[in-house]
Design a protein around this motif. Structure first.
Motif, PDB file in Angstrom:
ATOM      1  N   PHE A   1       0.930  12.498   1.416  1.00 54.93           N
ATOM      2  CA  PHE A   1       1.668  11.248   1.531  1.00 54.93           C
ATOM      3  C   PHE A   1       2.041  10.973   3.000  1.00 54.93           C
ATOM      4  O   PHE A   1       1.860   9.864   3.505  1.00 54.93           O
ATOM      5  CB  PHE A   1       2.936  11.316   0.673  1.00 54.93           C
ATOM      6  CG  PHE A   1       3.810  10.093   0.766  1.00 54.93           C
ATOM      7  CD1 PHE A   1       3.489   8.929   0.082  1.00 54.93           C
ATOM      8  CD2 PHE A   1       4.974  10.111   1.545  1.00 54.93           C
ATOM      9  CE1 PHE A   1       4.302   7.802   0.166  1.00 54.93           C
ATOM     10  CE2 PHE A   1       5.781   8.984   1.635  1.00 54.93           C
ATOM     11  CZ  PHE A   1       5.453   7.831   0.942  1.00 54.93           C
TER      12      PHE A   1
ATOM     13  N   GLU B   1      -0.921   9.728   5.080  1.00 58.91           N
ATOM     14  CA  GLU B   1      -1.221   8.318   4.842  1.00 58.91           C
ATOM     15  C   GLU B   1      -0.194   7.420   5.547  1.00 58.91           C
ATOM     16  O   GLU B   1      -0.543   6.426   6.185  1.00 58.91           O
ATOM     17  CB  GLU B   1      -1.219   8.024   3.335  1.00 58.91           C
ATOM     18  CG  GLU B   1      -2.236   8.823   2.533  1.00 58.91           C
ATOM     19  CD  GLU B   1      -3.591   8.149   2.480  1.00 58.91           C
ATOM     20  OE1 GLU B   1      -3.846   7.250   3.290  1.00 58.91           O
ATOM     21  OE2 GLU B   1      -4.399   8.549   1.611  1.00 58.91           O
ATOM     22  N   LEU B   2       1.091   7.771   5.408  1.00 59.32           N
ATOM     23  CA  LEU B   2       2.146   6.936   6.003  1.00 59.32           C
ATOM     24  C   LEU B   2       2.105   6.975   7.524  1.00 59.32           C
ATOM     25  O   LEU B   2       2.467   5.986   8.181  1.00 59.32           O
ATOM     26  CB  LEU B   2       3.516   7.393   5.498  1.00 59.32           C
ATOM     27  CG  LEU B   2       4.083   6.634   4.293  1.00 59.32           C
ATOM     28  CD1 LEU B   2       4.448   5.201   4.687  1.00 59.32           C
ATOM     29  CD2 LEU B   2       3.109   6.613   3.129  1.00 59.32           C
TER      30      LEU B   2
ATOM     31  N   LEU C   1       0.835  -1.199   0.000  1.00 62.14           N
ATOM     32  CA  LEU C   1       0.000   0.000   0.000  1.00 62.14           C
ATOM     33  C   LEU C   1       0.873   1.254   0.000  1.00 62.14           C
ATOM     34  O   LEU C   1       0.584   2.226  -0.715  1.00 62.14           O
ATOM     35  CB  LEU C   1      -0.930  -0.011   1.216  1.00 62.14           C
ATOM     36  CG  LEU C   1      -1.826   1.218   1.415  1.00 62.14           C
ATOM     37  CD1 LEU C   1      -2.695   1.462   0.182  1.00 62.14           C
ATOM     38  CD2 LEU C   1      -2.698   1.045   2.661  1.00 62.14           C
ATOM     39  N   ALA C   2       1.943   1.247   0.790  1.00 61.49           N
ATOM     40  CA  ALA C   2       2.868   2.388   0.820  1.00 61.49           C
ATOM     41  C   ALA C   2       3.489   2.613  -0.556  1.00 61.49           C
ATOM     42  O   ALA C   2       3.654   3.761  -0.999  1.00 61.49           O
ATOM     43  CB  ALA C   2       3.950   2.154   1.871  1.00 61.49           C
TER      44      ALA C   2
ATOM     45  N   HIS D   1       1.331   6.998  -6.594  1.00 63.93           N
ATOM     46  CA  HIS D   1       0.183   7.888  -6.796  1.00 63.93           C
ATOM     47  C   HIS D   1       0.561   9.354  -6.594  1.00 63.93           C
ATOM     48  O   HIS D   1       0.196  10.215  -7.413  1.00 63.93           O
ATOM     49  CB  HIS D   1      -0.938   7.504  -5.839  1.00 63.93           C
ATOM     50  CG  HIS D   1      -2.098   8.448  -5.838  1.00 63.93           C
ATOM     51  ND1 HIS D   1      -3.003   8.523  -6.882  1.00 63.93           N
ATOM     52  CD2 HIS D   1      -2.495   9.387  -4.920  1.00 63.93           C
ATOM     53  CE1 HIS D   1      -3.906   9.464  -6.620  1.00 63.93           C
ATOM     54  NE2 HIS D   1      -3.617   9.991  -5.436  1.00 63.93           N
ATOM     55  N   TYR D   2       1.264   9.642  -5.510  1.00 66.53           N
ATOM     56  CA  TYR D   2       1.541  11.044  -5.172  1.00 66.53           C
ATOM     57  C   TYR D   2       2.747  11.624  -5.894  1.00 66.53           C
ATOM     58  O   TYR D   2       2.803  12.835  -6.133  1.00 66.53           O
ATOM     59  CB  TYR D   2       1.746  11.186  -3.660  1.00 66.53           C
ATOM     60  CG  TYR D   2       0.452  11.095  -2.874  1.00 66.53           C
ATOM     61  CD1 TYR D   2      -0.539  12.080  -3.020  1.00 66.53           C
ATOM     62  CD2 TYR D   2       0.201  10.043  -2.010  1.00 66.53           C
ATOM     63  CE1 TYR D   2      -1.727  12.004  -2.319  1.00 66.53           C
ATOM     64  CE2 TYR D   2      -0.985   9.952  -1.300  1.00 66.53           C
ATOM     65  CZ  TYR D   2      -1.950  10.941  -1.461  1.00 66.53           C
ATOM     66  OH  TYR D   2      -3.138  10.862  -0.767  1.00 66.53           O
TER      67      TYR D   2
ATOM     68  N   THR E   1       2.109   1.836  -3.414  1.00 68.12           N
ATOM     69  CA  THR E   1       1.042   2.373  -4.267  1.00 68.12           C
ATOM     70  C   THR E   1       0.889   3.875  -4.041  1.00 68.12           C
ATOM     71  O   THR E   1       0.737   4.655  -5.001  1.00 68.12           O
ATOM     72  CB  THR E   1      -0.284   1.656  -3.975  1.00 68.12           C
ATOM     73  OG1 THR E   1      -0.152   0.268  -4.280  1.00 68.12           O
ATOM     74  CG2 THR E   1      -1.417   2.240  -4.806  1.00 68.12           C
ATOM     75  N   LEU E   2       0.907   4.300  -2.790  1.00 64.34           N
ATOM     76  CA  LEU E   2       0.793   5.721  -2.454  1.00 64.34           C
ATOM     77  C   LEU E   2       1.985   6.509  -2.992  1.00 64.34           C
ATOM     78  O   LEU E   2       1.830   7.646  -3.466  1.00 64.34           O
ATOM     79  CB  LEU E   2       0.682   5.886  -0.937  1.00 64.34           C
ATOM     80  CG  LEU E   2      -0.609   5.348  -0.313  1.00 64.34           C
ATOM     81  CD1 LEU E   2      -0.492   5.307   1.203  1.00 64.34           C
ATOM     82  CD2 LEU E   2      -1.812   6.205  -0.727  1.00 64.34           C
TER      83      LEU E   2
END
Length: 381
Positions: A340, A343-344, A173-174, A180-181, A176-177
């Motif tokens: 980012f 989210e992290l 998931l990290a 994305h960012y 993917t983020l």
């Protein structure tokens, strides 16, 4: 323990000698010492396999042990059919005498690996001696009790495996983020730059010669999962130095191509650790979450650039840092960094908590393993 019996290891199991063409073995089921993880960590998928030749064939419930530098304690209980290099020993238990799961835990004991080292040959790359290995003294309880003992230990390993799989999902998931960012939809107002604008490479750290500090070997760094398998206290001589929040990435071939990298979060406050000279130390800049540098180290395009930066003779190539830091990277804006980081800050504490549980359960398993195998603790039906 009156019904426990003593044997030589060679009386309860044997080496698998069956062979299979490497052409009939895929990367997912090929095992070598390179893709076996230290400290009883199991295996990861091989990044490459030989192009030709015969290898040892293994079967479900075969126990695989790396015979190179046995002190790394690389062991795996096979779940499938496959093939392994000649530097991996394959043990098959004798039916009716030993349960395969019990045999796996019997051979997982530190005392076994210590015994193998006593008979090993060679200094730089010691190898276990097969005849010596099969003379190891073992105690076996009745089959039913073997199954109960293996069941208790397996339940702990199942919990450890579940936590590792959860962390693998969170790490994905990290990643993917990250894409994305910072990669997929960069803001047109962001400036073009290179990776040195957002990451420090080999930042200065202070550690006095002879000072005792946590030490990480290359073998303790995995090809997946952020945490080193282990570390030990050792007097500093020379090597890379790091603190919490740093990322370690292999700079030497083939460790780089295999994907060896780790994130440092196991040190005490203000403590400095050290490790192999073959690490590149990376740290996020611009207020970006420290885990950014680790995710970058796993990013395929960045790793491809690192591999293209290798220089030196074949087999001992190392990354040219001057070339590595020229990797093009658009400098992200403040809003993307904040999103980012937000989210992290949710994801990473969960990963750290899981890792703490993994360490606790691993210690419990290893302590219980020794006591169960010695008959100090009885398993109630």
């Amino acid at each position: 323990m009156s019904d426990w019996k003593e044997y030589k290891l060679g009386e309860v199991c044997s080496f698998v000698k069956d062979k299979i063409s490497i052409r009939d073995v895929g990367a997912k089921v090929y095992i070598s010492t390179e893709n076996m993880l230290p400290d009883k960590g199991g295996i990861t998928q091989s990044s490459s396999i030989p192009s030709e030749g015969m290898v040892t064939r293994y079967y479900p419930e075969t126990i695989l042990i790396s015979n190179i530098r046995p002190y790394f304690k690389k062991i795996w209980l096979a779940k499938t059919d496959g093939g392994c290099s000649n530097d991996v020993l394959c043990f098959k238990g004798n039916d009716g005498l030993v349960n395969s799961n019990f045999l796996y835990y019997l051979l997982s004991q530190d005392t076994f690996f210590e015994y193998v080292m006593l008979g090993s040959k060679g200094c730089k790359m010691p190898r276990g001696d097969k005849d010596h290995i099969m003379k190891w003294n073992v105690l076996l309880p009745p089959i039913d009790e073997q199954k109960r003992i293996a069941g208790v230990l397996s339940s702990l390993d199942d919990k450890i495996d579940l936590l590792n799989r959860e962390n693998a999902t969170l790490e994905a998931l990290a990643e993917t983020l990250f894409r994305h960012y910072f990669i997929e939809k960069p803001d047109p107002t962001w400036k073009e730059g290179n990776i040195a604008d957002v990451v420090d490479f080999n930042p200065a750290r202070k550690l006095g010669k002879g000072e005792k500090a946590p030490y990480v070997e290359m073998a303790n760094i995995g090809t997946n999962g952020y945490a080193p398998s282990s570390w030990r206290i050792r007097s500093f001589v020379s090597g890379t130095k790091f603190i919490n929040g740093d990322t370690l990435m292999a700079r030497i071939s083939p460790c780089l191509e295999n994907g060896k990298a780790a994130f440092v979060d196991f040190l005490e406050k203000e403590q400095v650790g050290w490790g192999s000279t073959e690490f590149i130390v990376m740290r996020s800049k611009l207020g970006i979450h420290p885990f950014f540098a680790y995710v970058l180290s796993r990013y395929d395009d960045f790793r491809d650039h690192a591999v293209s930066s290798l220089v030196g003779s074949s087999g001992r190539q190392r990354v040219d840092l001057d070339n590595l830091i020229k990797y093009p990277f658009i400098i992200p804006g403040k809003q993307a960094i904040e999103l980012f980081n937000h989210e992290l800050n949710t994801i990473f504490p969960k990963m750290q908590n899981n890792q703490k549980q993994i360490l606790t359960l691993t210690a419990q398993r290893d302590t219980l393993l020794s006591r169960l195998m010695n008959g100090e603790v009885n398993v109630v039906e």
